[in-house]
Scaffold this motif. Structure first.
Motif, short mmCIF file in Angstrom:
data_model
loop_
_atom_site.label_atom_id
_atom_site.label_comp_id
_atom_site.label_asym_id
_atom_site.label_seq_id
_atom_site.Cartn_x
_atom_site.Cartn_y
_atom_site.Cartn_z
N MET A 196 0.83 -1.21 0.00
CA MET A 196 0.00 0.00 0.00
C MET A 196 0.86 1.26 0.00
O MET A 196 0.54 2.23 -0.70
N VAL A 197 1.95 1.25 0.74
CA VAL A 197 2.84 2.41 0.74
C VAL A 197 3.46 2.61 -0.64
O VAL A 197 3.59 3.73 -1.12
N THR A 198 3.83 1.51 -1.29
CA THR A 198 4.41 1.61 -2.63
C THR A 198 3.42 2.21 -3.61
O THR A 198 3.74 3.12 -4.38
N GLY A 205 8.21 10.99 -2.96
CA GLY A 205 7.72 9.76 -2.37
C GLY A 205 8.78 8.72 -2.13
O GLY A 205 8.51 7.70 -1.47
N PHE A 206 10.01 8.93 -2.64
CA PHE A 206 11.07 7.96 -2.40
C PHE A 206 11.41 7.87 -0.92
O PHE A 206 11.89 6.82 -0.45
N ILE A 207 11.19 8.94 -0.16
CA ILE A 207 11.46 8.89 1.28
C ILE A 207 10.62 7.80 1.92
O ILE A 207 11.12 6.93 2.65
N THR A 208 9.32 7.84 1.66
CA THR A 208 8.41 6.85 2.22
C THR A 208 8.65 5.48 1.62
O THR A 208 8.64 4.46 2.33
N LEU A 209 8.89 5.44 0.31
CA LEU A 209 9.06 4.17 -0.37
C LEU A 209 10.28 3.42 0.13
O LEU A 209 10.21 2.23 0.47
N PHE A 210 11.43 4.10 0.21
CA PHE A 210 12.64 3.45 0.69
C PHE A 210 12.48 2.99 2.14
O PHE A 210 12.87 1.87 2.49
N ALA A 211 11.92 3.86 2.97
CA ALA A 211 11.79 3.53 4.39
C ALA A 211 10.87 2.33 4.60
O ALA A 211 11.16 1.44 5.41
N ALA A 212 9.75 2.29 3.87
CA ALA A 212 8.81 1.19 4.02
C ALA A 212 9.42 -0.13 3.55
O ALA A 212 9.22 -1.18 4.19
N PRO A 255 18.22 -0.14 -4.79
CA PRO A 255 17.91 0.72 -3.64
C PRO A 255 16.53 0.50 -3.05
O PRO A 255 16.33 0.75 -1.86
N ILE A 256 15.57 0.04 -3.84
CA ILE A 256 14.21 -0.15 -3.32
C ILE A 256 13.90 -1.62 -3.04
O ILE A 256 12.78 -1.95 -2.68
N SER A 257 14.89 -2.49 -3.19
CA SER A 257 14.67 -3.91 -2.92
C SER A 257 14.77 -4.18 -1.42
O SER A 257 15.61 -3.57 -0.73
N PRO A 258 13.95 -5.08 -0.90
CA PRO A 258 14.11 -5.47 0.50
C PRO A 258 15.39 -6.26 0.69
O PRO A 258 15.79 -7.03 -0.19
#
Length: 296
Positions: free
Chosen positions: A63-65, A75-82, A220-223
């Motif tokens: 949902m955050v993504t 939105g990368f701030i929220t995306l990366f952190a989530a 960078p956005i991979s878990p």
């Protein structure tokens, strides 16, 4: 979670500014569809953040993504952190060690790390290309600027219009000012994001081997996938990547094994690729995929 809510707060401030018309030129109204889209997207991201807080990692990250896409690159701030909070295996690593009867080490020593320097060079080269294109007007005579106006307007629309930061830049430079500033701001909006990705690949390891486990973060956005060596079932090598199949100790019965994919041919330097496979082979047998046999 602090970074997640920081990103939620920053996108909320941008959304409030959009509703109040702070980013519009005098006499220009904000389309209602854009407002509804931004508000709904923020709401989806906020609900996802609350789901993460409640421990629903998979639904929260999804949902955050979805909700953060509207606000890129802000939105990368929220995306990366989530992705960091909800997507990785670090949270369950200690529990998996306990189930395996292994004490958690006070200091998890790094044996060897591998960086995506090849990708870093590509992203930084792209950033330099953007700077070069942005400097073109500085080499021209003032009377030639008009010929570039239509081309620059098209570039600004394609690169900046969908993004909030780019939208602000567009409004700032849409007034009758020098086209040089337009080109520089346009390059800045896209260049900052590209340079950030390039620097991440340079300073953050995409594969890190510890004494008892390994961590894989291909983008960078991979878990980040944390894998105990005893959990690895098999490693499949393909033409440009390896896939690590592993079964966490806390995985429920009947669930299929998890996998971590690392496209090492695209990430690692040529001299590091053999070293990476050598280190990985110490902990699991590497078998070629069936597609490699078919090509042979």
């Amino acid at each position: 979670m602090k970074a997640v809510f920081l990103g939620i707060g920053s996108t909320l401030l941008w959304t409030l500014g959009l509703i109040q018309g702070d980013y519009s030129r005098p006499g220009e109204s904000v389309p209602e569809a854009l407002i509804y889209f931004a508000v709904i997207s923020w709401g989806v991201a906020f609900i996802g953040a609350m789901a993460l807080w409640a421990g629903k990692r998979k639904a929260g990250v999804l949902m955050v993504t979805i909700g953060s896409i509207c606000f890129l690159p802000l939105g990368f701030i929220t995306l990366f952190a989530a992705r960091r909070v909800g997507g990785g295996d670090q949270g369950s690593l200690d529990k998996r060690r306990q189930r395996a009867g292994k004490p958690s080490p006070q200091i998890n020593t790094v044996v060897q790390s591998f960086y995506g320097r090849k990708q870093s060079r590509l992203w930084i080269a792209l950033w330099m290309l953007i700077l070069l294109l942005a400097s073109v007007p500085l080499m021209l005579r003032p009377e030639d600027y008009t010929e570039l106006l239509n081309l620059n307007t098209l570039m600004m629309t394609m690169v900046c219009w969908p993004f909030p930061v780019g939208r602000i830049a567009w409004l700032l430079v849409s007034f009758p000012i020098d086209i040089v500033l337009q080109m520089l701001v346009s390059a800045f909006c896209s260049g900052v994001l590209i340079l950030t990705v390039g620097c991440w690949y340079y300073i953050s390891p995409v594969a890190c081997f510890f004494a008892e486990d390994a961590a894989f973060t291909p983008t960078p956005i991979s878990p980040t996938r944390r894998v105990l060596y005893d959990e690895i079932e098999r490693v499949e090598q393909r033409k440009n990547s390896v896939i690590i199949y592993y079964r966490p100790y806390d995985l429920k019965v009947g669930k299929s094994s998890r996998k971590a994919r690392l496209p090492f041919r695209y990430l690692l330097e040529d001299e590091d690729q053999a070293a990476f496979l050598k280190v990985l082979a110490k902990h699991a047998e590497i078998t070629p995929s069936a597609s490699q046999f078919s090509h042979a």
